[in-house]
Design an enzyme around this catalytic site. Structure first.
Site, short mmCIF file in Angstrom:
data_model
loop_
_atom_site.label_atom_id
_atom_site.label_comp_id
_atom_site.label_asym_id
_atom_site.label_seq_id
_atom_site.Cartn_x
_atom_site.Cartn_y
_atom_site.Cartn_z
N ASP A 200 25.85 42.89 44.85
CA ASP A 200 24.90 44.23 46.26
C ASP A 200 25.98 44.50 45.27
OD1 ASP A 200 24.98 46.47 47.46
OD2 ASP A 200 23.24 44.91 48.64
N LEU A 201 25.99 46.51 44.60
CA LEU A 201 26.62 47.40 44.88
C LEU A 201 27.72 47.67 45.78
CD1 LEU A 201 25.10 49.68 42.09
CD2 LEU A 201 27.03 48.52 41.53
N SER B 102 16.40 61.02 37.68
CA SER B 102 14.58 61.47 37.65
C SER B 102 14.22 62.60 37.81
CB SER B 102 14.51 60.72 39.11
OG SER B 102 12.43 61.33 39.75
N TYR C 28 15.85 61.26 48.43
CA TYR C 28 15.18 59.92 47.55
C TYR C 28 15.55 61.00 46.01
CZ TYR C 28 14.34 58.50 43.15
OH TYR C 28 13.96 57.95 41.69
N LYS D 144 19.74 61.46 43.89
CA LYS D 144 19.87 61.73 42.80
C LYS D 144 20.47 62.78 42.22
CE LYS D 144 17.13 57.69 41.63
NZ LYS D 144 18.70 56.98 40.64
N PHE E 295 10.82 61.01 33.51
CA PHE E 295 9.35 61.93 34.06
C PHE E 295 8.45 60.54 34.38
CE2 PHE E 295 9.32 65.92 33.48
CZ PHE E 295 10.56 66.51 33.80
N ASN E 296 7.66 60.24 34.22
CA ASN E 296 6.23 58.85 34.55
C ASN E 296 6.56 57.12 33.65
OD1 ASN E 296 5.83 61.65 36.13
ND2 ASN E 296 4.24 60.49 37.82
N ASN F 107 2.44 53.57 43.16
CA ASN F 107 2.22 54.81 42.01
C ASN F 107 0.78 54.68 41.66
OD1 ASN F 107 4.98 54.12 41.90
ND2 ASN F 107 4.96 56.22 41.71
N PRO G 220 0.97 64.49 50.43
CA PRO G 220 1.25 65.09 51.13
C PRO G 220 2.95 64.67 50.12
CG PRO G 220 0.75 64.48 52.63
CD PRO G 220 0.20 63.64 52.06
P1 NAD Z 1 13.12 49.19 40.53
O1 NAD Z 1 12.93 49.11 41.92
O2 NAD Z 1 12.35 48.19 40.12
O3 NAD Z 1 14.94 48.67 40.03
C1 NAD Z 1 15.95 48.83 40.61
C2 NAD Z 1 16.67 47.76 40.30
O4 NAD Z 1 18.27 47.76 41.53
C3 NAD Z 1 15.95 46.45 41.76
O5 NAD Z 1 16.14 45.39 40.66
C4 NAD Z 1 16.54 46.42 42.94
O6 NAD Z 1 17.08 45.47 43.31
C5 NAD Z 1 18.34 46.76 42.07
N1 NAD Z 1 18.98 47.58 43.89
C6 NAD Z 1 19.11 48.36 44.42
N2 NAD Z 1 19.69 48.57 45.50
C7 NAD Z 1 20.65 47.23 44.74
C8 NAD Z 1 21.84 46.70 45.00
N3 NAD Z 1 23.00 48.04 45.95
N4 NAD Z 1 22.65 46.40 44.24
C9 NAD Z 1 22.78 46.25 43.49
N5 NAD Z 1 20.90 46.17 43.05
C10 NAD Z 1 20.17 46.92 43.69
O7 NAD Z 1 13.36 50.25 39.96
P2 NAD Z 1 13.00 51.31 38.39
O8 NAD Z 1 11.64 51.59 38.73
O9 NAD Z 1 13.42 49.86 37.04
O10 NAD Z 1 14.25 52.24 38.17
C11 NAD Z 1 15.11 51.94 38.10
C12 NAD Z 1 16.13 53.30 38.27
O11 NAD Z 1 15.36 54.76 38.29
C13 NAD Z 1 16.66 53.61 39.35
O12 NAD Z 1 17.11 54.08 39.78
C14 NAD Z 1 15.48 55.04 40.19
O13 NAD Z 1 15.31 55.68 40.79
C15 NAD Z 1 15.19 55.78 38.64
N6 NAD Z 1 13.65 56.03 38.49
C16 NAD Z 1 12.15 55.06 38.42
C17 NAD Z 1 11.15 56.17 38.06
C18 NAD Z 1 10.23 55.01 37.88
O14 NAD Z 1 9.28 56.17 37.91
N7 NAD Z 1 10.11 53.23 37.83
C19 NAD Z 1 11.40 57.73 38.00
C20 NAD Z 1 12.32 58.08 38.12
C21 NAD Z 1 13.94 57.27 38.11
C1 UD1 Z 2 6.32 60.04 42.07
C2 UD1 Z 2 7.52 60.17 42.88
C3 UD1 Z 2 8.39 60.38 42.52
C4 UD1 Z 2 8.61 58.85 41.21
C5 UD1 Z 2 7.93 58.76 40.60
C6 UD1 Z 2 7.98 57.14 39.86
C7 UD1 Z 2 6.25 61.47 45.26
C8 UD1 Z 2 6.11 62.68 45.81
N1 UD1 Z 2 6.94 61.24 43.64
O1 UD1 Z 2 5.61 60.75 41.27
O2 UD1 Z 2 9.25 60.56 43.23
O3 UD1 Z 2 9.58 59.56 40.31
O4 UD1 Z 2 6.55 58.80 41.90
O5 UD1 Z 2 8.52 56.06 40.45
O6 UD1 Z 2 6.25 60.25 45.36
N2 UD1 Z 2 -2.07 59.94 42.48
C9 UD1 Z 2 -3.23 59.08 42.67
N3 UD1 Z 2 -3.77 58.10 43.51
C10 UD1 Z 2 -2.93 56.94 43.59
C11 UD1 Z 2 -1.41 56.90 43.32
C12 UD1 Z 2 -0.90 58.51 42.67
O7 UD1 Z 2 -4.11 59.73 42.44
O8 UD1 Z 2 -3.14 55.42 43.89
C13 UD1 Z 2 -1.89 60.57 41.55
C14 UD1 Z 2 -0.56 61.16 42.69
O9 UD1 Z 2 -1.70 62.47 43.59
C15 UD1 Z 2 0.11 62.10 40.76
C16 UD1 Z 2 -0.26 61.43 39.29
O10 UD1 Z 2 -1.22 60.75 40.33
O11 UD1 Z 2 -0.82 63.11 40.57
C17 UD1 Z 2 0.56 60.24 39.47
O12 UD1 Z 2 0.84 60.09 41.12
P1 UD1 Z 2 2.95 58.77 40.88
O13 UD1 Z 2 2.47 57.68 39.69
O14 UD1 Z 2 2.83 58.10 42.37
O15 UD1 Z 2 3.55 59.49 40.51
P2 UD1 Z 2 4.52 60.83 41.51
O16 UD1 Z 2 3.71 60.93 42.12
O17 UD1 Z 2 4.19 62.00 39.99
#
Ligand code: NAD
Ligand code: UD1
Length: 337
Positions: free
Chosen positions: A58-59, A124, A148, A152, A177-178, A198, A292
């Site tokens: 853990d970090l 993010s 969340y 960031k 972004f996504n 998502n 929401p």
């Molecule tokens: P993820 O959850 O798959 O990966 C994050 C990893 O961090 C996990 O494997 C988890 O076990 C590890 N972790 C969490 N807390 C920890 C701790 N205290 N010590 C050690 N390990 C720890 O998420 P991801 O989708 O790969 O995202 C990676 C990063 O990018 C995250 O910081 C997330 O917030 C950011 N991010 C993700 C998205 C997305 O849509 N996936 C979008 C924007 C930003």
């Molecule tokens: C969400 C998070 C964002 C995060 C991103 C990727 C919120 C408000 N934001 O973004 O912080 O960086 O995920 O992890 O939760 N949708 C549907 N049906 C579903 C799921 C999603 O219609 O079952 C729609 C949503 O309304 C949105 C789009 O799909 O319009 C994308 O949704 P999602 O993949 O959850 O990403 P974000 O909402 O953009």
């Protein structure tokens, strides 16, 4: 170079580890596996035919972190580790603040102690909150609307303060972004531990028969078809953005933020249609109420990353759908299978 990857067993981290190894870097991974998977790391070794050190730690554990820095000659850190669910962050904010912010503080203190001053941080698009204008540039107002996103933004500000206190740091803040898609091998991908929140993981689970139908959240947004518009980016493009950021932090000092997206917005219905056409899978869906906290449109202005990082996304929506489907089809139960 020898790169410490925090959160390397997670979705984006695992794809980035693979790209780092492929271009000849060495890596050391720390992950507590709270949301990551050891199997992902095994598959990275299998795909690259390279071994690396993994610490299931853990970090927040300062002693362990110091041990990692003393045992390895780390040149730079890519910091993915963090909790990432918006919903969960509203329910358990203190846990999010503690894990994400304190984890980063412990990491930075240890880096400073071991004189490692090069860092890439996973931020993010969430830091922009409800954007006034799209496409969103890096100097748009920063006003996250959930805990969340605030973790960031607070970390971004901590890192800026750190740089002001010591100009020898090189830090890049990447605002994703996504991210969707998976490595084209179909061996690593996104493996949500619960019912996906998502869109793309939900679609792929419908396609593979794990869920009946998709709920499309909202049909009256101010968009071309009434459904939410987002900037979906292939996770491999995103991973490659980290290689460019690494070049920047290791060749210069300073701190700068970059949007990583494609610059193109697609609606939920666009994505469903594209997925069906690309994969020949039918995605049953119903149009339902808004979720929401969702916004109508969110997509990036990517000019800064194009010009200053020399990075551009190369994969299109078809690639994202095809690769997401390959991963899900080959691994219907994710890494568990
Ligand atoms: P993820 O959850 O798959 O990966 C994050 C990893 O961090 C996990 O494997 C988890 O076990 C590890 N972790 C969490 N807390 C920890 C701790 N205290 N010590 C050690 N390990 C720890 O998420 P991801 O989708 O790969 O995202 C990676 C990063 O990018 C995250 O910081 C997330 O917030 C950011 N991010 C993700 C998205 C997305 O849509 N996936 C979008 C924007 C930003
Ligand atoms: C969400 C998070 C964002 C995060 C991103 C990727 C919120 C408000 N934001 O973004 O912080 O960086 O995920 O992890 O939760 N949708 C549907 N049906 C579903 C799921 C999603 O219609 O079952 C729609 C949503 O309304 C949105 C789009 O799909 O319009 C994308 O949704 P999602 O993949 O959850 O990403 P974000 O909402 O953009």
């Amino acid at each position: 170079m020898n790169i410490l990857v925090t959160g390397g067993a997670g979705y984006i981290g695992s794809h980035t580890c693979l790209e780092l190894l492929n271009v000849g870097h060495e890596i050391v991974v720390i992950d507590n596996l709270s949301n990551g998977n050891f199997e992902a790391l095994k598959r990275i070794s299998e795909l690259t035919k390279k071994d690396f050190r993994f610490y299931q730690e853990d970090l927040l554990d300062k002693t362990t972190l110091e041990k990692i820095f003393s045992e390895n000659n780390i040149d730079a850190v890519i910091h993915f580790a963090g909790l990432k669910s918006v919903d969960e962050s509203i329910k358990i904010p203190l846990h999010y603040y503690h894990n994400n912010i304190t984890g980063t503080l412990v990491l930075c203190q240890t880096m400073k102690k071991y004189d490692v001053k090069k860092m890439i941080f996973s931020s993010s698009a969430n830091v922009y909150g409800v954007p006034k204008n799209v496409p969103i540039t890096e100097d748009s107002p920063l006003a996250p609307i959930n805990p969340y996103g605030r973790t960031k933004l607070i970390i971004e500000e901590i890192l800026r303060d750190l740089y002001v206190s010591d100009n020898s740091w090189g830090i890049v803040l990447l605002r994703y972004f996504n991210p969707i898609g998976a490595h084209e091998s179909g061996r690593i991908g996104e493996d949500p531990s619960d019912i996906p929140n998502n869109l793309m993981p939900y679609i792929t689970q419908v396609a593979v028969g794990k869920r009946d139908k998709l709920k499309v959240f909202g049909k009256d947004y101010n968009t071309h078809d009434g459904t939410g518009v987002r900037d979906y980016i292939h996770v491999v493009d995103l991973a490659k953005g980290h290689l460019k950021a690494l070049e920047m932090v290791t060749s210069t000092t300073g701190i700068d933020a970059f949007n990583l997206g494609t610059g193109i917005g697609y609606s939920v219905l666009d994505l469903i249609k594209n997925y069906e056409n690309t994969t020949s899978q039918k995605i049953p869906y119903t149009l339902t109420h808004r979720r929401p906290g969702d916004i109508d449109k969110c997509y990036a202005d990517v000019n800064k990353a194009n010009k200053k990082l020399g990075w551009k996304a190369t994969k299109n929506l078809e690639d994202m759908c095809k690769d997401s489907w390959r991963w899900q089809k080959n691994n219907p139960n994710g890494y568990e299978g």
